[in-house]
Design a protein around this motif. Structure first.
Motif, PDB file in Angstrom:
ATOM      1  N   LEU A  72      81.122  65.831   2.500  1.00  0.00           N
ATOM      2  CA  LEU A  72      82.219  66.526   3.670  1.00  0.00           C
ATOM      3  C   LEU A  72      82.715  68.076   3.050  1.00  0.00           C
ATOM      4  CD1 LEU A  72      83.747  63.169   4.949  1.00  0.00           C
ATOM      5  CD2 LEU A  72      81.774  64.882   6.137  1.00  0.00           C
ATOM      6  N   ASP A  73      83.237  68.037   1.950  1.00  0.00           N
ATOM      7  CA  ASP A  73      83.649  69.236   1.625  1.00  0.00           C
ATOM      8  C   ASP A  73      82.622  70.432   1.591  1.00  0.00           C
ATOM      9  OD1 ASP A  73      86.037  68.135   1.087  1.00  0.00           O
ATOM     10  OD2 ASP A  73      85.838  67.633  -0.794  1.00  0.00           O
ATOM     11  N   LYS A  74      81.388  70.065   1.384  1.00  0.00           N
ATOM     12  CA  LYS A  74      80.238  71.131   1.325  1.00  0.00           C
ATOM     13  C   LYS A  74      80.103  71.520   2.580  1.00  0.00           C
ATOM     14  CE  LYS A  74      77.712  69.484  -2.559  1.00  0.00           C
ATOM     15  NZ  LYS A  74      76.134  68.904  -2.936  1.00  0.00           N
ATOM     16  N   LEU A  75      80.349  70.552   3.415  1.00  0.00           N
ATOM     17  CA  LEU A  75      80.239  71.053   5.200  1.00  0.00           C
ATOM     18  C   LEU A  75      81.229  71.846   5.535  1.00  0.00           C
ATOM     19  CD1 LEU A  75      79.074  67.763   6.927  1.00  0.00           C
ATOM     20  CD2 LEU A  75      77.814  69.968   7.006  1.00  0.00           C
ATOM     21  N   ALA A  76      82.479  71.596   5.086  1.00  0.00           N
ATOM     22  CA  ALA A  76      83.493  72.447   5.229  1.00  0.00           C
ATOM     23  C   ALA A  76      83.438  73.699   4.793  1.00  0.00           C
ATOM     24  CB  ALA A  76      84.981  71.896   4.837  1.00  0.00           C
ATOM     25  N   LEU A  77      83.037  73.666   3.595  1.00  0.00           N
ATOM     26  CA  LEU A  77      82.724  75.297   3.039  1.00  0.00           C
ATOM     27  C   LEU A  77      81.622  76.125   3.837  1.00  0.00           C
ATOM     28  CD1 LEU A  77      82.874  74.305  -0.724  1.00  0.00           C
ATOM     29  CD2 LEU A  77      84.512  75.682   0.473  1.00  0.00           C
ATOM     30  N   ARG A  78      80.739  75.379   4.510  1.00  0.00           N
ATOM     31  CA  ARG A  78      79.647  76.180   5.288  1.00  0.00           C
ATOM     32  C   ARG A  78      80.285  76.431   6.812  1.00  0.00           C
ATOM     33  NH1 ARG A  78      74.049  73.092   4.333  1.00  0.00           N
ATOM     34  NH2 ARG A  78      73.893  73.407   2.121  1.00  0.00           N
ATOM     35  N   GLY A  79      81.519  75.864   6.850  1.00  0.00           N
ATOM     36  CA  GLY A  79      82.312  76.230   8.339  1.00  0.00           C
ATOM     37  C   GLY A  79      81.775  75.207   9.449  1.00  0.00           C
ATOM     38  N   ARG A  80      81.238  73.967   9.140  1.00  0.00           N
ATOM     39  CA  ARG A  80      80.734  73.126   9.877  1.00  0.00           C
ATOM     40  C   ARG A  80      81.705  72.037  10.276  1.00  0.00           C
ATOM     41  NH1 ARG A  80      76.178  74.775  12.316  1.00  0.00           N
ATOM     42  NH2 ARG A  80      74.844  76.006  10.841  1.00  0.00           N
ATOM     43  N   ILE A  81      83.036  72.457  10.714  1.00  0.00           N
ATOM     44  CA  ILE A  81      83.838  71.432  11.054  1.00  0.00           C
ATOM     45  C   ILE A  81      84.036  71.447  12.489  1.00  0.00           C
ATOM     46  CG2 ILE A  81      86.341  70.941  10.795  1.00  0.00           C
ATOM     47  CD1 ILE A  81      86.429  72.823   8.246  1.00  0.00           C
ATOM     48  N   ASN A  82      83.789  70.104  12.796  1.00  0.00           N
ATOM     49  CA  ASN A  82      83.938  69.612  14.221  1.00  0.00           C
ATOM     50  C   ASN A  82      84.642  68.235  14.449  1.00  0.00           C
ATOM     51  OD1 ASN A  82      81.849  68.225  13.621  1.00  0.00           O
ATOM     52  ND2 ASN A  82      80.219  69.274  14.629  1.00  0.00           N
ATOM     53  N   ALA A  83      84.404  67.735  15.608  1.00  0.00           N
ATOM     54  CA  ALA A  83      85.082  66.400  15.950  1.00  0.00           C
ATOM     55  C   ALA A  83      84.551  65.439  14.964  1.00  0.00           C
ATOM     56  CB  ALA A  83      85.165  66.223  17.462  1.00  0.00           C
ATOM     57  N   PRO A  84      83.045  65.236  15.050  1.00  0.00           N
ATOM     58  CA  PRO A  84      82.477  64.151  14.386  1.00  0.00           C
ATOM     59  C   PRO A  84      82.690  64.299  12.778  1.00  0.00           C
ATOM     60  CG  PRO A  84      80.631  65.001  15.779  1.00  0.00           C
ATOM     61  CD  PRO A  84      82.153  65.832  15.925  1.00  0.00           C
ATOM     62  N   TYR A  85      82.870  65.695  12.390  1.00  0.00           N
ATOM     63  CA  TYR A  85      83.350  65.645  10.924  1.00  0.00           C
ATOM     64  C   TYR A  85      84.728  65.257  10.688  1.00  0.00           C
ATOM     65  CZ  TYR A  85      85.502  68.391   6.810  1.00  0.00           C
ATOM     66  OH  TYR A  85      85.882  68.756   5.621  1.00  0.00           O
ATOM     67  N   HIS A  86      85.664  65.524  11.340  1.00  0.00           N
ATOM     68  CA  HIS A  86      87.092  64.685  11.080  1.00  0.00           C
ATOM     69  C   HIS A  86      86.961  63.279  11.265  1.00  0.00           C
ATOM     70  CE1 HIS A  86      89.016  68.738  10.992  1.00  0.00           C
ATOM     71  NE2 HIS A  86      88.359  68.980  12.511  1.00  0.00           N
ATOM     72  N   LEU A  87      86.370  62.613  12.165  1.00  0.00           N
ATOM     73  CA  LEU A  87      86.112  61.403  12.303  1.00  0.00           C
ATOM     74  C   LEU A  87      85.548  60.765  10.936  1.00  0.00           C
ATOM     75  CD1 LEU A  87      86.416  58.576  14.066  1.00  0.00           C
ATOM     76  CD2 LEU A  87      84.120  59.037  14.812  1.00  0.00           C
ATOM     77  N   LEU A  88      84.513  61.302  10.694  1.00  0.00           N
ATOM     78  CA  LEU A  88      83.732  60.481   9.400  1.00  0.00           C
ATOM     79  C   LEU A  88      84.794  60.841   8.206  1.00  0.00           C
ATOM     80  CD1 LEU A  88      81.295  59.498   7.877  1.00  0.00           C
ATOM     81  CD2 LEU A  88      80.313  61.852   7.911  1.00  0.00           C
ATOM     82  N   ARG A  89      85.372  61.906   8.045  1.00  0.00           N
ATOM     83  CA  ARG A  89      86.455  62.319   6.877  1.00  0.00           C
ATOM     84  C   ARG A  89      87.491  61.265   6.951  1.00  0.00           C
ATOM     85  NH1 ARG A  89      87.326  66.163   3.395  1.00  0.00           N
ATOM     86  NH2 ARG A  89      89.375  66.473   2.643  1.00  0.00           N
ATOM     87  N   ALA A  90      87.994  60.866   8.243  1.00  0.00           N
ATOM     88  CA  ALA A  90      89.053  59.914   8.487  1.00  0.00           C
ATOM     89  C   ALA A  90      88.664  58.546   7.807  1.00  0.00           C
ATOM     90  CB  ALA A  90      89.633  59.941   9.915  1.00  0.00           C
ATOM     91  N   GLN A  91      87.351  58.317   8.229  1.00  0.00           N
ATOM     92  CA  GLN A  91      86.916  56.768   7.840  1.00  0.00           C
ATOM     93  C   GLN A  91      86.706  56.851   6.178  1.00  0.00           C
ATOM     94  OE1 GLN A  91      83.524  56.867  10.102  1.00  0.00           O
ATOM     95  NE2 GLN A  91      84.143  55.983  11.954  1.00  0.00           N
ATOM     96  N   VAL A  92      86.258  57.999   5.435  1.00  0.00           N
ATOM     97  CA  VAL A  92      86.259  57.918   4.154  1.00  0.00           C
ATOM     98  C   VAL A  92      87.385  57.898   3.422  1.00  0.00           C
ATOM     99  CG1 VAL A  92      85.412  59.579   2.339  1.00  0.00           C
ATOM    100  CG2 VAL A  92      83.946  59.109   4.274  1.00  0.00           C
ATOM    101  N   LEU A  93      88.348  58.685   4.040  1.00  0.00           N
ATOM    102  CA  LEU A  93      89.615  58.893   3.349  1.00  0.00           C
ATOM    103  C   LEU A  93      90.463  57.489   3.684  1.00  0.00           C
ATOM    104  CD1 LEU A  93      90.638  62.510   4.532  1.00  0.00           C
ATOM    105  CD2 LEU A  93      90.334  61.771   2.080  1.00  0.00           C
ATOM    106  N   GLN A  94      90.260  56.703   4.789  1.00  0.00           N
ATOM    107  CA  GLN A  94      90.783  55.253   4.677  1.00  0.00           C
ATOM    108  C   GLN A  94      90.189  54.544   3.712  1.00  0.00           C
ATOM    109  OE1 GLN A  94      93.556  54.988   6.775  1.00  0.00           O
ATOM    110  NE2 GLN A  94      93.846  52.656   5.973  1.00  0.00           N
ATOM    111  N   GLY A  95      88.971  54.559   3.710  1.00  0.00           N
ATOM    112  CA  GLY A  95      88.387  53.809   2.722  1.00  0.00           C
ATOM    113  C   GLY A  95      88.808  54.030   1.087  1.00  0.00           C
ATOM    114  N   LEU A  96      89.193  55.119   0.920  1.00  0.00           N
ATOM    115  CA  LEU A  96      89.710  55.549  -0.325  1.00  0.00           C
ATOM    116  C   LEU A  96      91.040  55.310  -0.479  1.00  0.00           C
ATOM    117  CD1 LEU A  96      87.822  58.859  -0.923  1.00  0.00           C
ATOM    118  CD2 LEU A  96      87.319  56.886  -2.182  1.00  0.00           C
TER     119      LEU A  96
END
Length: 124
Positions: A72-96
């Protein structure tokens, strides 16, 4: 010893077939195998961010949350941040167990999904 010549990115058709295989593995519950396919696609077809996002999903499903966060960090560095990105990031961070960051990511997801407010007097 002769250096390898530059190889152009993988042909689109081959990339699509491998991506289909990766998605098939995900659907069938073989997240570890999907991770392998999508990791290879990241190397073979580096200009396609879809493989990176799919690898993050596969990592999350396989329980490799730190690795998913790296994708996800690599995606952010490429500028590919959108709604599904934020949702997946929230799920991963909650799991951590990083609930504060997960909450922020979920708010970003909701904001990205909300309809744009129209200026006063404008017809939508």
């Amino acid at each position: 010893m002769q250096a390898d010549a530059f190889q152009p990115p993988m042909p689109a058709r081959q990339s699509q077939v491998l991506a289909l295989l990766g998605h098939f593995y995900l659907k069938q519950g073989f997240a570890q195998r999907a991770m392998t396919v999508f990791s290879a696609l990241e190397i073979l077809d580096p200009d396609n961010p879809v493989h990176l996002r799919a690898n993050a999903v596969a990592c999350r499903r396989a329980g490799r949350l730190e690795q998913a966060l790296v994708c996800l960090d690599k995606l952010a560095l490429r500028g590919r941040i959108n709604a599904p990105y934020h949702l997946l990031r929230a799920q991963v961070l909650q799991g951590l167990a990083r609930s504060h960051e997960a909450e922020q990511a979920m708010r970003a997801y909701l904001q990205a999904r909300s309809p744009r407010s129209t200026p006063e007097g404008a017809v939508p």
